[in-house]
Design a protein around this motif. Structure first.
Motif, PDB file in Angstrom:
ATOM      1  N   ARG A   1       0.782  -1.239  -0.022  1.00  0.00           N
ATOM      2  CA  ARG A   1       0.181  -0.129  -0.052  1.00  0.00           C
ATOM      3  C   ARG A   1       0.881   1.299  -0.119  1.00  0.00           C
ATOM      4  N   GLU A   2       2.116   1.094   0.915  1.00  0.00           N
ATOM      5  CA  GLU A   2       2.908   2.498   0.775  1.00  0.00           C
ATOM      6  C   GLU A   2       3.404   2.701  -0.476  1.00  0.00           C
ATOM      7  N   MET A   3       3.747   1.506  -1.263  1.00  0.00           N
ATOM      8  CA  MET A   3       4.379   1.532  -2.691  1.00  0.00           C
ATOM      9  C   MET A   3       3.563   2.021  -3.610  1.00  0.00           C
ATOM     10  N   GLN A   4       2.214   1.711  -3.501  1.00  0.00           N
ATOM     11  CA  GLN A   4       0.931   2.291  -4.390  1.00  0.00           C
ATOM     12  C   GLN A   4       1.060   3.901  -4.045  1.00  0.00           C
ATOM     13  N   ARG A   5       1.038   4.125  -2.780  1.00  0.00           N
ATOM     14  CA  ARG A   5       0.999   5.673  -2.679  1.00  0.00           C
ATOM     15  C   ARG A   5       2.150   6.474  -3.317  1.00  0.00           C
ATOM     16  N   GLU A   6       3.268   5.917  -3.213  1.00  0.00           N
ATOM     17  CA  GLU A   6       4.492   6.559  -3.845  1.00  0.00           C
ATOM     18  C   GLU A   6       4.137   6.483  -5.477  1.00  0.00           C
ATOM     19  N   GLY A   7       3.421   5.824  -6.011  1.00  0.00           N
ATOM     20  CA  GLY A   7       3.216   5.667  -7.506  1.00  0.00           C
ATOM     21  C   GLY A   7       4.034   4.679  -8.110  1.00  0.00           C
ATOM     22  N   VAL A   8       4.787   3.855  -7.474  1.00  0.00           N
ATOM     23  CA  VAL A   8       5.441   2.832  -8.169  1.00  0.00           C
ATOM     24  C   VAL A   8       4.905   1.436  -8.478  1.00  0.00           C
ATOM     25  N   GLN A   9       4.973   1.249  -9.813  1.00  0.00           N
ATOM     26  CA  GLN A   9       4.362   0.181 -10.344  1.00  0.00           C
ATOM     27  C   GLN A   9       5.123  -1.373 -10.218  1.00  0.00           C
ATOM     28  N   PRO A  10       4.659  -2.177  -9.702  1.00  0.00           N
ATOM     29  CA  PRO A  10       5.336  -3.500  -9.354  1.00  0.00           C
ATOM     30  C   PRO A  10       5.931  -4.179 -10.492  1.00  0.00           C
ATOM     31  N   ASP A  11       6.983  -4.851 -10.572  1.00  0.00           N
ATOM     32  CA  ASP A  11       7.223  -5.805 -11.782  1.00  0.00           C
ATOM     33  C   ASP A  11       7.071  -7.338 -11.433  1.00  0.00           C
ATOM     34  N   PRO A  12       7.476  -8.215 -12.196  1.00  0.00           N
ATOM     35  CA  PRO A  12       7.177  -9.480 -12.103  1.00  0.00           C
ATOM     36  C   PRO A  12       7.696 -10.026 -10.780  1.00  0.00           C
ATOM     37  N   VAL A  13       8.931  -9.571 -10.358  1.00  0.00           N
ATOM     38  CA  VAL A  13       9.713 -10.036  -9.260  1.00  0.00           C
ATOM     39  C   VAL A  13       8.562  -9.766  -7.941  1.00  0.00           C
ATOM     40  N   THR A  14       8.424  -8.413  -8.114  1.00  0.00           N
ATOM     41  CA  THR A  14       7.482  -7.957  -6.789  1.00  0.00           C
ATOM     42  C   THR A  14       6.094  -8.644  -6.735  1.00  0.00           C
ATOM     43  N   PHE A  15       5.536  -8.809  -7.948  1.00  0.00           N
ATOM     44  CA  PHE A  15       4.172  -9.605  -7.827  1.00  0.00           C
ATOM     45  C   PHE A  15       4.432 -10.863  -7.208  1.00  0.00           C
ATOM     46  N   VAL A  16       5.351 -11.571  -7.537  1.00  0.00           N
ATOM     47  CA  VAL A  16       5.654 -12.854  -7.002  1.00  0.00           C
ATOM     48  C   VAL A  16       5.657 -12.777  -5.535  1.00  0.00           C
ATOM     49  N   GLY A  17       6.463 -11.861  -5.010  1.00  0.00           N
ATOM     50  CA  GLY A  17       6.445 -11.617  -3.497  1.00  0.00           C
ATOM     51  C   GLY A  17       5.030 -11.362  -2.721  1.00  0.00           C
TER      52      GLY A  17
END
Length: 624
Positions: free
Chosen positions: A488-504
């Motif tokens: 949720r903090e990552m979303q507030r910063e406006g950073v889009q996840p990549d495949p590695v982030t989605f796996v986690g």
């Protein structure tokens, strides 16, 4: 003359006539003044003088050679003829100047000394003119110059081009582009080939492809596109900006004028874009066309071999390097070490490293990274200690490598903290790559508090790599709820996840049974086009299965184009967890029929556990 006059007066024993003395002094001073004026004119024109022995000013009259001025007094017939010829030549040059001023450069605003000409022809070096050459300039010159329209003569770009070149050399690429634009808009500079080259280098340094294309259009309008230096700079700019099609288009237009500079730019561009095989093919074509390979070419070849682990081709390149005498080159040597290390041949890498006369930080980094890549974390840390004993200053790449070594050892947290302190002392902690490696090292070593402190000190917004390192670190410590908070903090910063982030994130949802969060991440995965990734797809199947939605897991599995052994296994575990024995058996049979990699996996397991009987049954099944 003065001594002769005084001696005559002394011999005659007559009283000294001061009026006569004054007359002689005036004559002497006039003579000195004329000589000095002539000396300045001669120095300005670059002429030489020849004089006989005697006093400096009162010796035998000297004569200038070449295009020099002739002294205006004491003329012989030869002197008069030369001076007259000189005046006629200067008058002809002025008439040529006024007939087409566009062929002359105006240097008046750039002059730093008197000998530099006011006007200089653009193509003919010896056609130069001075405004203060009053002895030879016709009287009508000043009148014509006064009547000339402002800007009738273009100013030379020499001083402007010098500034642009200095800015590029100092790495001030953005300032180079600003200065180039300012000189055109405010001072009306018309760029030439020496102006375009540094500007193209600045575009290459900043990876500004669109701006580089605009400069290319301007080059075409100026008619300089066929210039060899500009063509080389264009190929280099397009290659560094990743536009290999444009680089090849310019390269092909060069034809037989292509030298090693253009070839090297194209080869290194393909290597950087991940087209190593294309780069190696270009190297072969370069040799077939008879272009000599230099040190930069071999660096490109070795980097291409390292990218695709082409060890044999790398060895052939090594033999050519020895044959051409480039083995002592520090850049070639470092590339050799890197190639052998990335190809898994650490012995050959060490042999090249030991034979290098000078090992710089790049060479040491290649050896350290090679040991890390091959799973020798302790050896990499030892190499780092040896590097410090050699007195070399570590770079950001060095710290990233040794931190990865600490992360691979997993129990070297104290050594990691010591390396962290050294990174701070060398001012490398603020480097994003070093910061991400610090987070990864602390997370893998189990110290999430230190990882969180480093993460908070990093500049915002954080990169997706930093977020992924934190997410995977908390996931390893089974803190799934903390991972979802980070998302949720990552979303507030406006950073889009990549495949590695989605796996986690999907694994975190599976661990805490957060089905709704998992569905939300699934929507993001579809929007970003990451569903086709095998690891993301397998994580989605696993998440839905562990969250109790076996139907959605089956839907994701059926949409996978070519499920691998992980996907098959995860789906099978999902059926087994939900007690669907019939579906599990059907899935198992289908898996054995369609995915041959399952057989390989089972044979590997039999080898590890020593189950010969099962291995024989699997072999018979494969043969049948």
């Amino acid at each position: 003359m003065l001594r002769y006059f005084m001696r005559q007066r002394a011999d005659s024993r007559s009283p000294c006539d001061f009026s006569s003395v004054s007359f002689v002094c005036v004559c002497v001073l006039e003579l000195v003044s004329l000589r000095m004026h002539e000396f300045v004119n001669r120095a300005r024109s670059g002429g030489r003088r020849r004089r006989s022995c005697g006093f400096f000013f009162f010796a035998k009259p000297f004569v200038y050679h070449g295009d020099a001025r002739i002294r205006p007094y004491g003329r012989t017939l030869e002197h008069s003829l030369l001076s007259s010829r000189r005046r006629k030549t200067v008058e002809q040059l002025w008439r040529e100047f006024f007939s087409d001023p566009s062929q002359w450069w105006d240097h008046r605003s750039e002059k730093r000394n008197a000998r530099y000409p006011d006007f200089k022809h653009k193509t003919t070096e010896n056609k130069v003119l001075w405004l203060d050459d009053n002895l030879n300039n016709p009287a009508w010159v000043q009148v014509e110059l006064a009547a000339m329209a402002p800007g009738g003569v273009q100013s030379s770009n020499f001083s402007f081009n010098l500034k642009l070149a200095k800015y590029v050399k100092a790495g001030r690429h953005a300032e180079t582009l600003r200065l180039f634009q300012q000189l055109q808009q405010e001072q009306g500079m018309i760029p030439d080939r020496f102006s375009f080259v540094p500007v193209l280098n600045a575009c290459a340094g900043l990876r500004m492809l669109l701006h580089g294309k605009c400069i290319h259009a301007q080059i075409m309008q100026s008619g300089c596109e066929s210039d060899l230096y500009i063509c080389n700079s264009l190929v280099d700019m397009y290659a560094k900006c990743g536009s290999m099609e444009d680089a090849e288009r310019v390269f092909d237009k060069m034809g037989n004028r292509r030298g090693s500079v253009a070839w090297n730019a194209l080869i290194l561009g393909h290597v950087k874009c991940g087209q190593a095989h294309k780069a190696l093919a270009l190297c072969e074509q370069m040799q077939q066309e008879g272009v000599a390979l230099d040190a930069i070419t071999f660096v490109g070849i070795l980097n291409a071999c390292a990218r695709v682990a082409a060890l044999e081709k790398g060895r052939c390149a090594h033999a050519q390097i020895i044959e051409n005498g480039f083995e002592s080159n520090v850049f070639v040597g470092s590339s050799l070490v890197d190639m052998y290390a990335k190809c898994g041949s650490l012995e050959e890498a060490q042999r090249v490293f030991d034979s290098m006369p000078i090992c710089n930080v790049v060479s040491w980094n290649a050896m350290i990274l090679g040991h890390v890549k091959n799973g020798h974390g302790r050896k990499a840390l030892e190499m780092y200690q040896l590097m410090q004993l050699e007195g070399l200053k570590p770079s950001s790449v060095t710290f990233a490598a040794v931190l990865n070594a600490c992360a691979s050892v997993k129990v070297a947290v104290e050594e990691g903290r010591h390396i962290h302190e050294q990174a701070i002392l060398h001012g490398c902690e603020s480097d994003p790559v070093v910061g991400n490696c610090l987070i990864d090292m602390y997370a893998k070593c189990g110290s999430m508090e230190d990882a969180w402190r480093v993460f908070n000190r990093m500049q915002k917004p954080h990169s997706v790599i930093s977020w992924s390192a934190m997410i995977l670190g908390y996931l390893k410590r089974e803190q799934g709820h903390k991972v979802l908070e980070l998302s949720r903090e990552m979303q507030r910063e406006g950073v889009q996840p990549d495949p590695v982030t989605f796996v986690g994130l999907l694994n975190a949802c599976a661990s805490v049974v957060a089905l709704e969060d998992g569905r939300h991440f699934h929507e993001q995965i579809i929007d970003l086009g990451c569903e086709s990734d095998h690891f993301v797809g397998s994580s989605l199947v696993d998440m839905y299965a562990k969250c109790g939605s076996i139907y959605e897991a089956q839907m994701v599995f059926n949409r996978m184009s070519s499920p691998n052994v992980v996907s098959w296994t995860v789906m099978l575990q999902g059926y087994a967890t939900h007690g669907l024995a019939k579906e599990a058996l059907a899935h198992f049979k289908q898996m054995w029929q369609q995915d041959t990699s399952v057989w390989t996996t089972l044979l590997g397991a039999c080898r590890i556990h020593g189950n010969v009987e099962m291995a024989e049954r699997i072999t018979k099944k494969i043969v049948c």
